[in-house]
Design a protein around this motif. Structure first.
Motif, short mmCIF file in Angstrom:
data_model
loop_
_atom_site.label_atom_id
_atom_site.label_comp_id
_atom_site.label_asym_id
_atom_site.label_seq_id
_atom_site.Cartn_x
_atom_site.Cartn_y
_atom_site.Cartn_z
N GLU A 20 23.37 9.70 4.05
CA GLU A 20 23.96 8.49 4.60
C GLU A 20 23.00 7.90 5.63
O GLU A 20 22.48 8.60 6.50
CB GLU A 20 25.30 8.79 5.28
N THR A 21 22.75 6.59 5.49
CA THR A 21 21.90 5.89 6.46
C THR A 21 22.61 4.64 6.93
O THR A 21 23.26 3.95 6.13
CB THR A 21 20.54 5.51 5.86
N ILE A 22 22.48 4.35 8.22
CA ILE A 22 22.94 3.09 8.79
C ILE A 22 21.75 2.51 9.55
O ILE A 22 21.22 3.15 10.47
CB ILE A 22 24.13 3.30 9.74
N ARG A 23 21.31 1.33 9.12
CA ARG A 23 20.12 0.76 9.75
C ARG A 23 20.38 -0.68 10.19
O ARG A 23 21.08 -1.44 9.51
CB ARG A 23 18.93 0.82 8.81
N GLU A 24 19.82 -0.98 11.36
CA GLU A 24 19.79 -2.35 11.84
C GLU A 24 18.33 -2.78 11.85
O GLU A 24 17.46 -2.00 12.26
CB GLU A 24 20.37 -2.46 13.25
N LYS A 25 18.07 -4.01 11.43
CA LYS A 25 16.68 -4.46 11.35
C LYS A 25 16.59 -5.94 11.68
O LYS A 25 17.52 -6.72 11.47
CB LYS A 25 16.10 -4.18 9.97
N GLN B 158 13.65 5.70 6.26
CA GLN B 158 13.55 5.93 4.82
C GLN B 158 12.81 4.80 4.09
O GLN B 158 12.19 5.02 3.06
CB GLN B 158 14.95 6.09 4.23
N GLU B 159 12.88 3.58 4.62
CA GLU B 159 12.20 2.46 3.96
C GLU B 159 10.70 2.67 3.89
O GLU B 159 10.03 2.12 3.00
CB GLU B 159 12.50 1.16 4.72
N TYR B 160 10.15 3.48 4.76
CA TYR B 160 8.71 3.70 4.79
C TYR B 160 8.32 5.07 4.23
O TYR B 160 7.20 5.53 4.41
CB TYR B 160 8.20 3.52 6.21
#
Length: 596
Positions: A366-371, A487-489
Motif C-alpha cells: 500500500e502506498t499513499i503519495r502526495e506530489k 516506488q516511482e523511481y
C-alpha cells in the motif's frame, strides 16, 4: 533461472509452442481464403480468359470487366469485341502502348474463348521542353539557378516509358515546387504530349507561368471572440514582408489546430496578383467549448475496473491557460490530480504546473503519495522533451514489512522520439523513450539516487496483413540502497505492456508478503500480429523480464501465449491469454476504456 539457463532450456519449448500457434492461425486463414475463392469461382467465373504479357495482367484484370454470360452468337461476339477494343486500347495507352492488337479465339485444349492482347511497342520519351513565364523567368542568377534545378528535378525524363500517370504526376510536382516558394499564383499555362505511334516516341512540352512573387502581408483573424489576438500572433512563423513560403503557412495552421482552444482552423492567403507585394494572411477560426466535464469507465486486468470524472477549462483565469482536473477510482489505484498548462510558444515550448494525491494497493504493497511539480515541455517534429522539478512524499506499507515515509525532490529529464505511420494503430516505425532523474540528501531527499530508464518499441510490416512487434526496456537506479526512494523511481514488472503471464507488478523484490520496487529492471517482447480484416486480428507473443535489487539478481521470467486484436473506434484493444513459464499458470490480460 539465469540467463544462460534460460536460453539453454526455455527457448526451444517456447519457440516451438509459438511457432505451432502461428502455424494454426495461418493454416486456418489460408483454408478459409481458399474455400472462399473456390466458392466464388464456381458461382461467378468468367467465360472468357485474358492472355497478355505479365506486366499488364493486373491492369487488365482490375479495370476490364470480362463477360459472365457465354458468348453464344456473332452479335454477342461483335458487341464484346467493340467494347474490348475501345476500353483496352484506352487502358494500354495510359501505360504507353498505342498500337495494340486484340483478338478473340478458342483455346485448342480447353475450348475456352481467350482474349489475346498484344500491346505492341511501348512509347518512350524522346524530348522534354519546360519553359517558364512570369517573374521566375526574369534574367537574374538566383532565378536562373532555380529554373535549372526545377528542370533537373523533372521526373519523366528522356528515355523513360511514357505513362499517363507519370506525366500527370510530373506536372503536379513541377507546379507544387514553383508554387511552394514565392509564387502562390503559379499555374501551368500549356502542356502537350505529342505521341508518334509510328515511331513509338513522345515529345513533352510544358509552359508554366509563375505569376508575380508574393510576400506575406498583415494577419486577418476571423472568428476570435473569447481570446486575445496574442494567442494567434505569438505562433506566426513569419513577419510581414517576408517572401511567401507555403510550408510556413501550413506549419502555422498546424500549430493553431493543435491548440485545444480551437475546434477548426484554416489559414490562407489571397493569390490575387494585385496584392502580391503584401498578401493578407487570413486566419479563420472556430473556437472550441471553453469548459468541459466528462466521465468515463473501463477495465484493465492490471488495476481492475475504473471510473473517472474530469474537468477541463481552456481559458483558465481568462489567459488561455489550460486547467485539467481529474478523479480516477480503480480497484487497485485511486488518483486525484490537477495540472495547468501554458500556451505553446513559437518554438513549441510550454510550461506545466501540477499536483496530485494517489493511493495504490498492488501486490500487498500500500502506498499513499502526495506530489507536486513544474516542468518545461517542448514538442519539435517527432521529438518531445520534458525537464521537470518534482517533489514527492510517499507513505509505504508492505504487508508483513516495515512502514516507511520517503521524501524526495527530483530533477527529471525525459526524451521521447516517435516515428510511426499511424500514432493510434502503428504498422511501421518506432518509439524511443529515455529518462534520467535523481535526488540528493542535500536537497529535500531522504536518499541519494540517480534513476535511468530506456524503452524502445519497433513495428515491422510483413506483407499486407502481418506485423512484427519488438519491445525492450532497461532501467537502473544508482543508489546505496532502495530504502528511502519512492516506488516511482524504482522498478517492478509484470502485466500488460510488460511480462504477460504474470500479475501486474508481480516481479520485483519481496519484502514481507509484498512485492516492492527494486533498483534494476529488464524486459522484452516479441509479438507477431496477423490481421484478418482491417479491424480484427490475432497475435502470438513471448515476453521476458524481471525486476530485482541488482542486475546480477535479475531472473529471467518468461511468458508466452496468443490473443485477439481489435482496432476499435476509441483505440486498440488487446485480449491476451498468456502462460507463465515458471509456474505454468494461465492469465488473461485485457483492457478497454469508454468515455461518456
Amino acid at each position: 533461472m539465469s540467463v544462460p539457463e534460460y536460453f539453454t532450456h526455455s527457448c526451444p519449448g517456447r519457440i516451438w509452442i509459438s511457432a505451432l500457434i502461428l502455424w494454426l492461425i495461418l493454416f486456418t486463414l489460408g483454408n478459409g481464403r481458399a474455400e472462399a475463392q473456390q466458392f466464388g469461382a464456381k458461382n461467378s467465373s468468367p467465360h472468357v480468359t485474358i492472355s497478355a504479357p505479365e506486366p499488364l495482367q493486373d491492369l487488365l484484370k482490375n479495370h476490364f470487366q470480362l463477360p459472365i454470360a457465354p458468348i453464344l452468337d456473332e452479335t454477342a461476339r461483335a458487341t464484346f469485341m467493340r467494347r474490348a477494343q475501345r476500353e483496352i486500347s484506352e487502358l494500354l495507352a495510359t501505360e504507353g502502348y498505342f498500337t495494340p492488337a486484340i483478338n478473340l479465339h478458342l483455346d485448342p485444349s480447353s475450348k475456352t474463348p481467350v482474349l489475346e492482347v498484344i500491346p505492341g511497342p511501348r512509347t518512350f520519351v524522346t524530348e522534354v521542353s519546360i519553359e517558364f513565364k512570369g517573374d521566375l523567368a526574369t534574367e537574374e542568377p538566383s532565378r536562373h539557378a532555380r529554373i535549372e534545378k526545377l528542370r533537373a528535378a523533372w521526373s519523366l525524363s528522356v528515355g523513360q516509358p511514357f505513362r499517363s500517370p507519370a506525366w500527370e504526376e510530373a506536372k503536379a510536382i513541377l507546379l507544387s515546387s514553383v508554387a511552394g516558394e514565392d509564387y502562390a499564383a503559379a499555374e501551368i499555362e500549356e502542356s502537350k504530349a505529342e505521341v508518334d505511334s509510328a515511331s513509338s516516341t513522345a515529345r513533352l512540352s510544358v509552359i508554366l507561368d509563375s505569376g508575380p512573387a508574393f510576400r506575406f502581408g498583415d494577419l486577418m483573424i476571423k472568428g476570435l471572440n473569447r481570446y486575445d489576438p496574442s494567442l494567434i500572433t505569438g505562433l506566426v512563423p513569419f513577419k510581414t514582408g517576408d517572401p511567401y513560403r507555403r510550408d510556413q503557412l501550413l506549419s502555422f495552421q498546424t500549430k493553431l489546430q493543435n491548440l485545444p482552444q480551437f475546434s477548426s482552423v484554416a489559414v490562407n492567403i489571397d493569390p490575387g496578383a494585385a496584392t502580391h507585394q503584401a498578401a493578407p494572411v487570413e486566419v479563420v477560426l472556430s473556437e472550441a467549448q471553453a469548459q468541459r466535464v466528462s466521465a468515463g469507465g473501463g477495465y484493465s486486468s492490471n488495476t481492475g475496473a475504473r471510473g473517472e470524472l474530469s474537468y477541463t477549462n481552456n481559458n483558465f483565469l481568462d489567459r488561455a491557460l489550460r486547467l485539467n482536473g481529474g478523479l480516477r477510482i480503480e480497484q487497485k489505484r485511486q488518483t486525484l490530480s490537477t495540472t495547468i498548462d501554458s500556451v505553446p510558444d513559437q518554438a513549441g515550448q510550454w510550461f506545466s504546473l501540477g499536483a496530485g494525491v494517489e493511493r495504490t494497493f498492488i501486490q500487498e504493497l500500500e502506498t499513499i503519495r502526495e506530489k507536486a511539480g513544474v516542468s518545461r515541455n517542448q514538442l519539435s517534429g517527432k521529438a518531445e522533451t520534458r525537464l521537470a522539478l518534482n517533489w514527492q512524499r510517499e507513505d509505504r506499507q508492505p504487508t508483513g514489512g516495515v512502514q516507511q515515509v520517503n521524501q524526495t525532490f527530483v530533477l527529471d529529464g525525459q526524451l521521447r522520439y516517435r516515428s510511426v505511420d499511424d500514432p493510434l494503430f502503428p504498422r511501421d516505425g518506432s518509439v524511443t523513450e529515455l529518462r534520467v532523474g535523481g535526488g540528493s540528501r542535500q536537497l529535500l531527499s531522504d536518499q541519494d539516487f540517480i534513476r535511468t530508464y530506456v524503452r524502445h518499441q519497433s513495428w515491422y510490416p510483413v506483407g499486407d496483413r502481418h506485423v512484427l512487434f519488438l519491445r525492450g526496456e532497461l532501467g537502473y537506479t544508482f543508489a546505496p540502497s532502495r530504502f528511502g526512494i519512492p516506488q516511482e523511481y524504482l522498478f517492478r514488472a509484470g502485466g500488460i505492456q510488460s511480462v504477460r503471464g504474470y500479475a501486474f507488478q508481480r516481479l520485483g523484490v519481496r519484502e514481507g508478503q509484498a512485492i516492492v520496487g527494486g533498483r534494476a529492471m529488464a524486459t522484452g517482447t516479441i509479438e507477431y500480429n496477423h490481421w484478418f480484416t482491417r479491424e480484427w486480428g490475432a497475435a502470438i507473443f513471448t515476453d521476458i523480464g524481471d525486476a530485482a535489487d541488482t542486475m546480477r539478481r535479475l531472473d529471467l521470467n518468461v511468458g508466452y501465449g496468443g490473443g485477439i486484436r481489435w482496432r476499435s473506434p476509441v483505440g486498440p484493444l488487446a485480449l491476451d491469454l498468456a502462460r507463465a513459464h515458471n509456474d505454468g499458470k494461465l492469465r488473461l490480460h485485457f483492457s478497454i476504456a469508454v468515455a461518456f
